[in-house]
Motif scaffolding. Structure first.
Motif, short mmCIF file in Angstrom:
data_model
loop_
_atom_site.label_atom_id
_atom_site.label_comp_id
_atom_site.label_asym_id
_atom_site.label_seq_id
_atom_site.Cartn_x
_atom_site.Cartn_y
_atom_site.Cartn_z
N LEU A 148 47.26 46.87 46.49
CA LEU A 148 46.27 45.72 46.87
C LEU A 148 46.02 45.75 48.53
O LEU A 148 46.64 46.00 49.10
N SER A 149 44.59 45.06 48.80
CA SER A 149 44.28 45.12 50.29
C SER A 149 44.98 43.57 50.49
O SER A 149 45.73 42.91 49.79
N GLU A 150 45.08 43.53 51.98
CA GLU A 150 45.83 42.38 52.40
C GLU A 150 45.09 41.14 51.98
O GLU A 150 46.07 39.94 51.69
N ASP A 151 44.10 41.00 51.92
CA ASP A 151 43.37 39.78 51.49
C ASP A 151 43.78 39.53 50.11
O ASP A 151 43.95 38.52 49.92
N PRO B 141 44.48 33.85 42.29
CA PRO B 141 44.75 35.23 41.78
C PRO B 141 43.57 35.63 41.15
O PRO B 141 43.00 36.86 41.21
N LEU B 142 42.81 34.79 40.47
CA LEU B 142 41.54 34.99 40.05
C LEU B 142 40.45 35.84 40.92
O LEU B 142 39.68 36.73 40.35
N ARG B 143 40.41 35.53 42.16
CA ARG B 143 39.39 36.01 42.99
C ARG B 143 39.71 37.53 43.24
O ARG B 143 38.80 38.20 43.56
N ILE B 144 40.76 38.00 43.10
CA ILE B 144 41.01 39.50 43.14
C ILE B 144 40.16 40.23 42.34
O ILE B 144 39.59 41.52 42.52
N LEU B 145 39.63 39.58 41.26
CA LEU B 145 38.96 40.39 40.16
C LEU B 145 37.56 40.75 40.60
O LEU B 145 37.29 41.81 40.19
N ASP B 146 37.08 39.90 41.56
CA ASP B 146 35.66 40.06 42.10
C ASP B 146 35.64 40.57 43.52
O ASP B 146 34.68 40.74 44.22
N SER B 147 37.00 41.16 43.87
CA SER B 147 37.00 41.56 45.20
C SER B 147 36.13 42.60 45.15
O SER B 147 35.85 43.81 44.59
N LYS B 148 35.46 42.89 46.67
CA LYS B 148 34.74 44.01 47.20
C LYS B 148 35.15 44.99 47.60
O LYS B 148 34.83 46.22 48.01
N ASP B 149 36.60 44.89 47.88
CA ASP B 149 37.37 45.77 48.70
C ASP B 149 37.60 47.02 47.75
O ASP B 149 38.34 46.85 46.63
#
Ligand code: ATP
Ligand code: MG
Length: 414
Positions: free
Chosen positions: A192-195, A204-212
């Motif tokens: 995973l990215s640092e963000d 944690p839900l936000r990781i799902l739509d990560s653009k990284d």
């Protein structure tokens, strides 16, 4: 570059055709929100900072990095609104709008976010916003989506725009799904990215739509919410999709579409286009049943959306230039003074007309032609003495004398 004051980075001076497109978007929204029985509200451009930090959430980009927050002269912490929903929920509580529930409201105006400016991304931008406060019915979600769809169709930009839809379930569903996501991402920590590592604890839900791109493999292989949906949450989602189908609205399931905050429930959606590069989301929203309560109000289920006016305007065709009906061309001083009264009368009668502040007959006729006016109304001393003016059709070149009292009629008739 001129030495004078410069526009602040990320702000815009909107004029000419771009301003016309901007206004066309607002006018379409105003017309349609009336068709759907949404009342217009105006809320302040700034609020107490806590209104946003408590409702949008400390862990979001908007609150943690993008807010314009300042202390006023009285020492209070204020923030320029980064969106409308929080302020509307604050108003719902402070104005006692509970009594009006379900309340359908619409607003639009400037919002402020400290972001890196680029095409379609500004620090002061403008949103349309529609919300239904105080309804837990899936029909409210459907109505808002149908409204959004009609807006895009009216603006002629529905082509190439898709409605992506997801459910975030109810509290029970969401807790179970969240636990499964945390377990999944824990086992992929190294990728995973640092963000996203920071999000893992808080959001944690936000990781799902990560653009990284580093996050994509773990995000794409994460479990969908479907296996965790409670009976109620499944039923709710089914009613939303059945309503969309009944209204003839095309939609696509996007199981990776999330809204990060705890009080988001059930429906989440975005209207997305591939025509604006990276800034492809033109309209986004969802159900936020816990927000009013998080601000200290009564339990109030609610759903809403916001759309970027600039992004809609970039997609929309320019409206036909409004133009004026008639240019008034006085010849000489006496005529000019009579023309002041005449131009006022014509405008009062609803005729769009204009008269230059100076210039001889030739200059004024040139400007009349350049203005796109359909008629020139030429006032000479002789015509005035007879109580008439010469009306020249600037397209055909035809000219006729018309009594002054009948001018408005004549312009309208031709
Ligand atoms: P994005 O992923 O583009 O940052 P967001 O999730 O921050 O969008 P929302 O908070 O849902 O956007 O805002 C609703 C709409 O407002 C967006 O779909 C977009 O059309 C518009 N919008 C958001 N941020 C900006 C901006 N900085 N400049 C112009 N329009 C914006
Ligand atoms: Mg954003």
């Amino acid at each position: 570059m001129s030495k004078g004051p410069q526009r602040i980075r990320g702000t815009q001076d909107i004029w000419g055709e771009e301003a016309d497109r901007f206004q066309a978007v607002v006018a379409a929204f105003e017309r349609i929100r009336r068709l759907y029985g949404f009342s217009r509200v105006e809320t302040p451009v700034f609020e107490a900072t806590a209104v946003f930090s408590r409702s949008i959430g400390e862990t979001t980009d908007v609150v943690s990095k993008e807010m314009y927050t300042f202390e006023d002269r009285g020492g209070d912490s204020l923030t320029l609104r980064p969106e409308f929903t929080a302020g509307l929920c604050r108003a719902f509580i402070s104005e006692g709008w509970q009594q009006l529930a379900p309340l359908k409201v619409a607003t639009h105006g400037a919002v402020f976010r400290y972001e890196r400016p680029q095409k379609g991304r500004y620090r002061q931008f403008h949103q349309l916003d529609a919300e239904i406060l105080g309804s837990d019915s899936p029909l409210a979600d459907v109505e808002l989506l149908v409204l959004a769809d009609q807006l895009l169709k009216d603006l002629g930009i529905a082509e190439g725009v898709t409605l992506q839809l997801n459910t975030l379930g109810d509290a029970e569903t969401r807790d179970a799904w969240r636990a499964a996501l945390v377990a999944h991402f824990e086992s992929h920590r190294a990728d995973l990215s640092e963000d996203s590592l920071a999000r893992l604890d808080k959001n944690p839900l936000r990781i799902l739509d990560s653009k990284d791109p580093r996050d994509r493999p773990a995000a794409d292989s994460a479990p969908d919410i479907d296996a965790f949906l409670s009976h109620d949450a499944r039923t709710f989602f089914d009613k939303v999709t059945a309503g969309l189908d009944a209204a003839g609205i095309a939609w696509e399931r996007n199981a990776r579409l999330v809204r990060g905050l705890d009080y988001y429930r059930h429906t989440a959606f975005e209207f997305v286009t591939d025509r604006l590069g990276a800034q492809g989301t033109v309209l986004a929203g969802g159900r936020y049943d816990g927000l009013v309560e998080a601000l200290g109000g009564p339990h109030t289920p609610a759903v809403g959306w916001a759309a970027g006016i600039e992004r809609l305007a970039m997609l929309a065709a320019a409206p036909a230039p409004a133009g004026i009906d008639a240019a008034i061309v006085p010849m000489g001083e006496a005529a000019e003074s009579a023309a002041i009264g005449l131009v006022a009368d014509l405008r009062r009668a609803g005729i769009a007309c204009d008269m230059g502040y100076k210039g001889n007959m030739k200059k004024r006729m040139q400007r009349a032609n350049a203005s796109g006016a359909r008629f020139a109304i030429i006032l000479g001393d002789d015509e005035l003495a007879r109580g008439e003016a010469a009306v020249k059709n600037l397209v055909s070149g035809e000219q006729a004398n018309v009594p002054l009292a009948g001018l408005a009629e004549a312009v309208r008739a031709r």
